[in-house]
Design a protein around this motif. Structure first.
Motif, PDB file in Angstrom:
ATOM      1  N   VAL A  29      37.881  53.709  30.958  1.00 47.33           N
ATOM      2  CA  VAL A  29      38.560  54.509  32.003  1.00 47.33           C
ATOM      3  C   VAL A  29      37.561  54.917  33.098  1.00 47.33           C
ATOM      4  N   VAL A  30      36.388  55.377  32.692  1.00 45.91           N
ATOM      5  CA  VAL A  30      35.378  55.768  33.686  1.00 45.91           C
ATOM      6  C   VAL A  30      34.996  54.552  34.534  1.00 45.91           C
ATOM      7  N   GLY A  31      34.879  53.409  33.874  1.00 46.83           N
ATOM      8  CA  GLY A  31      34.532  52.179  34.593  1.00 46.83           C
ATOM      9  C   GLY A  31      35.606  51.779  35.591  1.00 46.83           C
ATOM     10  N   VAL A  32      36.862  51.858  35.165  1.00 46.75           N
ATOM     11  CA  VAL A  32      37.965  51.503  36.073  1.00 46.75           C
ATOM     12  C   VAL A  32      37.991  52.475  37.264  1.00 46.75           C
ATOM     13  N   LEU A  33      37.770  53.749  36.978  1.00 46.29           N
ATOM     14  CA  LEU A  33      37.720  54.742  38.068  1.00 46.29           C
ATOM     15  C   LEU A  33      36.606  54.387  39.056  1.00 46.29           C
ATOM     16  N   ALA A  82      35.552  42.357  53.963  1.00 46.18           N
ATOM     17  CA  ALA A  82      36.285  42.855  55.128  1.00 46.18           C
ATOM     18  C   ALA A  82      37.710  43.257  54.786  1.00 46.18           C
ATOM     19  N   GLU A  83      38.248  42.665  53.698  1.00 47.21           N
ATOM     20  CA  GLU A  83      39.636  42.974  53.334  1.00 47.21           C
ATOM     21  C   GLU A  83      39.742  44.212  52.463  1.00 47.21           C
ATOM     22  N   ALA A  84      38.636  44.845  52.207  1.00 44.39           N
ATOM     23  CA  ALA A  84      38.590  46.056  51.370  1.00 44.39           C
ATOM     24  C   ALA A  84      39.302  45.831  50.036  1.00 44.39           C
ATOM     25  N   ILE A  85      38.813  44.834  49.308  1.00 50.83           N
ATOM     26  CA  ILE A  85      39.365  44.498  47.997  1.00 50.83           C
ATOM     27  C   ILE A  85      38.573  45.233  46.913  1.00 50.83           C
ATOM     28  N   TYR A  86      39.277  45.692  45.914  1.00 52.06           N
ATOM     29  CA  TYR A  86      38.610  46.361  44.793  1.00 52.06           C
ATOM     30  C   TYR A  86      38.604  45.411  43.600  1.00 52.06           C
ATOM     31  N   ILE A  87      37.427  45.115  43.108  1.00 46.62           N
ATOM     32  CA  ILE A  87      37.300  44.234  41.945  1.00 46.62           C
ATOM     33  C   ILE A  87      37.224  45.108  40.692  1.00 46.62           C
ATOM     34  N   ILE A  88      38.264  45.012  39.876  1.00 42.22           N
ATOM     35  CA  ILE A  88      38.255  45.786  38.623  1.00 42.22           C
ATOM     36  C   ILE A  88      37.526  44.963  37.563  1.00 42.22           C
ATOM     37  N   GLY A  89      36.475  45.499  37.025  1.00 41.98           N
ATOM     38  CA  GLY A  89      35.750  44.754  35.997  1.00 41.98           C
ATOM     39  C   GLY A  89      34.286  45.090  35.886  1.00 41.98           C
ATOM     40  N   PRO A  90      33.525  44.974  36.968  1.00 44.81           N
ATOM     41  CA  PRO A  90      32.071  45.159  36.799  1.00 44.81           C
ATOM     42  C   PRO A  90      31.705  46.469  36.107  1.00 44.81           C
ATOM     43  N   LEU A 148      26.758  39.395  36.631  1.00 49.05           N
ATOM     44  CA  LEU A 148      27.476  38.322  35.938  1.00 49.05           C
ATOM     45  C   LEU A 148      28.815  38.047  36.627  1.00 49.05           C
ATOM     46  N   THR A 149      29.519  39.116  36.965  1.00 53.00           N
ATOM     47  CA  THR A 149      30.804  38.950  37.671  1.00 53.00           C
ATOM     48  C   THR A 149      30.571  38.249  39.008  1.00 53.00           C
ATOM     49  N   THR A 172      40.810  42.800  31.564  1.00 56.96           N
ATOM     50  CA  THR A 172      39.875  43.317  32.576  1.00 56.96           C
ATOM     51  C   THR A 172      38.957  42.198  33.051  1.00 56.96           C
ATOM     52  N   GLY A 173      38.465  41.417  32.103  1.00 54.98           N
ATOM     53  CA  GLY A 173      37.598  40.288  32.456  1.00 54.98           C
ATOM     54  C   GLY A 173      38.320  39.287  33.335  1.00 54.98           C
ATOM     55  N   VAL A 174      39.578  39.022  33.015  1.00 56.56           N
ATOM     56  CA  VAL A 174      40.363  38.077  33.827  1.00 56.56           C
ATOM     57  C   VAL A 174      40.570  38.644  35.239  1.00 56.56           C
ATOM     58  N   MET A 175      40.855  39.962  35.291  1.00 51.11           N
ATOM     59  CA  MET A 175      41.077  40.595  36.609  1.00 51.11           C
ATOM     60  C   MET A 175      39.829  40.522  37.484  1.00 51.11           C
ATOM     61  N   ALA A 176      38.674  40.576  36.823  1.00 49.90           N
ATOM     62  CA  ALA A 176      37.415  40.565  37.576  1.00 49.90           C
ATOM     63  C   ALA A 176      37.177  39.238  38.274  1.00 49.90           C
ATOM     64  N   ILE A 177      37.824  38.170  37.782  1.00 46.85           N
ATOM     65  CA  ILE A 177      37.588  36.864  38.420  1.00 46.85           C
ATOM     66  C   ILE A 177      38.844  36.321  39.097  1.00 46.85           C
ATOM     67  N   LEU A 178      39.811  37.194  39.338  1.00 49.92           N
ATOM     68  CA  LEU A 178      41.016  36.748  40.042  1.00 49.92           C
ATOM     69  C   LEU A 178      40.669  36.422  41.488  1.00 49.92           C
ATOM     70  N   PRO A 179      41.396  35.501  42.107  1.00 48.31           N
ATOM     71  CA  PRO A 179      41.143  35.194  43.530  1.00 48.31           C
ATOM     72  C   PRO A 179      41.305  36.451  44.395  1.00 48.31           C
ATOM     73  N   THR A 180      40.500  36.510  45.430  1.00 43.57           N
ATOM     74  CA  THR A 180      40.526  37.674  46.321  1.00 43.57           C
ATOM     75  C   THR A 180      41.920  37.912  46.893  1.00 43.57           C
ATOM     76  N   SER A 181      42.617  36.824  47.190  1.00 42.52           N
ATOM     77  CA  SER A 181      43.940  36.967  47.815  1.00 42.52           C
ATOM     78  C   SER A 181      44.959  37.574  46.857  1.00 42.52           C
ATOM     79  N   TRP A 182      44.665  37.565  45.556  1.00 38.44           N
ATOM     80  CA  TRP A 182      45.595  38.128  44.577  1.00 38.44           C
ATOM     81  C   TRP A 182      45.306  39.597  44.287  1.00 38.44           C
ATOM     82  N   LEU A 183      44.285  40.125  44.908  1.00 40.30           N
ATOM     83  CA  LEU A 183      43.855  41.479  44.541  1.00 40.30           C
ATOM     84  C   LEU A 183      44.241  42.554  45.562  1.00 40.30           C
TER      85      LEU A 183
END
Lengths: 188, 301
Positions: free
Chosen positions: A59-63, A74-82, A126-127, B19-30
């Motif tokens: 939960v802390v990580g997702v936050l 530039a698209e201000a995308i949030y990558i959930i995972g790292p 890694l991500t 979560t791992g799958v979400m981390a490598i999803l294409p940018t356009s899907w996020l």
């Protein structure tokens, strides 16, 4: 563990990372910045029940991954995972070794915070590498490289230092948390 | 080893895999993560905003020592702002003069046209509500005031102290305005002019070059070796693709100049901003003034 206390602490730690942490940034040392969230994860991992710890770290990580300052590109995308995976990995390491350490020592918390931040750095790199090499991800949105690893190492050291005063404060709040970790190794 | 219950363990494993799958999803899907972040920011932003203000107060970016009297400080700030504004206008006029002198011969053959100068931009000071202080090229978010919500659009510029260009609005919604730093790779290359002190006074046109963000907070560009570019020279924006009022705003200073072995007539120039966007607790947005006009072309009050 009281989840309400955890949620308040998690939100507060994330907010502190976004705001107050900038006052502690080492501007002349590649902008190394400590992490309050990592201190919280390490604290929880030392004292909480295993399944609660893993969920809490996630939960802390997702936050952290969704926090306003973490937008990538530039698209201000949030990558959930790292952070989510990194904190879980860090918490797992602490859960594995915690029976062998003095849990209530601030120095132990400091070392565990170091491990947490470092594992988050590894997960981020890694991500970034996976996103760079996979053809469908849209390129390297998450930064990676040796420089990134070095930066994480610096952040980890600095966070370990922060864990000494922050950990002392957290240990004072222990009665609020109601940890039910069973028999642990305690200092006299 | 630690123990967890079997059921909880398997469910958590599934969550981790997802979560791992979400981390490598294409940018356009996020794109949906922005909505999720909007929800997360609701409880976080007020505390983060207060923390940023406190951090800005504890460690100001440009501290002014010996100015304890509040009225004196205010006067100093006003004077500094005015100085910076006039300096920018001076550089802008120099660039404009250079452009006009090049175009003069072409324009002489054309019918007279009415020159319509750009309207001054709206100046919207705002606080930074979220930033990643450890990442030099991270985007920041600013407080969305009603005026910013109404007037700011994607592409508007962010400045610091009326003199330095620090970023550009990358995205906006009712919940957030995201500013991408100038040094972010996605900002892309842009044209700048190098103000070499000696040449400037001699009335020589400043050399221009295309700057590329390197991703570490600095920029690289190539400039003609004969210009004699020196480290320490100021670099200002001179790109017609950017808003008119952003021209001549400071981008940074030249950190190093190296002659390129493969092309000895060219110099590789590394430029570093005087200030990075993620260091600032507050910035100023320059938005286009889109106030409605009357039929006669006058601005409505």
């Amino acid at each position: 563990m009281r989840w309400l206390v955890f949620m308040i602490a998690a939100l507060l730690a994330t907010a502190l990372d976004l705001g107050l942490a900038s006052a502690m940034t080492l501007r002349t040392l590649d902008f190394l910045t400590p992490s309050f969230a990592a201190v919280l994860v390490a604290y929880m991992a030392l004292l909480g029940r295993a399944d609660h710890v893993l969920w809490g770290a996630w939960v802390v990580g997702v936050l952290a991954d969704l926090s306003p300052g973490s937008a990538e590109g530039a698209e201000a995308i949030y990558i959930i995972g790292p952070h989510a995976l990194g904190y879980v990995f860090g918490a797992s390491v602490i859960l594995t070794i915690r029976s062998m350490v003095f849990r209530h020592r601030v120095l132990t918390l400091s070392a565990c915070t170091f491990a947490c931040v470092l594992s988050t750095g590894l997960a981020t790199v890694l991500t970034g590498i996976i996103r760079f090499w996979l053809p469908f991800t849209g390129g390297a949105v998450v930064p990676f490289g040796l420089g990134e690893l070095g930066h994480s190492f610096g952040d980890a050291l600095y966070s370990g230092l922060l864990a000494i005063p922050a950990g002392w404060v957290l240990f004072q709040t222990m009665p609020l948390w109601r940890f039910d970790y069973g028999v642990g190794r305690r200092t006299a | 080893m630690f123990r967890v219950t079997e059921r909880s363990n398997s469910f958590f494993s599934i969550v981790l895999i997802l979560t791992g799958v979400m981390a490598i999803l294409p940018t356009s899907w996020l794109a949906w993560t922005r909505d999720l972040s909007d929800i997360v920011r609701l409880p976080i932003t007020p505390v983060a905003h207060a923390g940023n203000r406190l951090a800005g107060w504890l460690r100001p970016v440009d501290a002014v020592d010996g100015m304890n009297e509040s009225d004196l400080r205010e006067r100093m700030i006003i004077l500094e702002d005015e100085r910076d504004r006039f300096k920018r206008l001076y550089h802008a006029q120099q660039l404009r003069l250079q452009e006009l002198s090049v175009q003069l011969s072409l324009l002489q053959g054309l019918p007279d046209r009415m020159m319509q100068g750009p309207r001054p931009p709206l100046i919207l000071p705002t606080d930074v509500t979220a930033r990643d202080p450890g990442d030099v090229v991270s985007a920041v978010e600013v407080e969305v005031t009603p005026q910013i919500d109404e007037r700011v659009i994607v592409g508007d510029v962010a400045i610091w102290r009326h003199e330095y260009l620090v970023g550009r609005v990358a995205s906006r919604s009712s919940f957030r305005v995201t500013i991408l730093p100038l040094a972010h790779p996605d900002t892309g290359p842009f044209q700048v002019a190098v103000l070499i002190p000696g040449q400037e006074e001699a009335g020589l046109a400043p050399p221009r070059m295309l700057l590329n963000p390197l991703g570490d907070g600095s920029f690289a560009g190539e400039v003609d070796h004969r210009h004699g570019t020196l480290p320490g020279s100021q670099v200002v924006l001179a790109d017609s693709e950017w808003p008119p009022w952003a021209q001549a705003l400071g981008v940074g200073v030249i950190e190093s100049v190296e002659q390129i072995d493969e092309a000895p007539l060219r110099d590789l120039v590394i430029v570093r901003p005087r200030i990075q966007l993620h260091q600032l607790p507050e910035i100023i947005l320059l938005a286009s003034d889109e106030a409605p006009m009357t039929l006669t072309g006058e601005l409505n009050p």
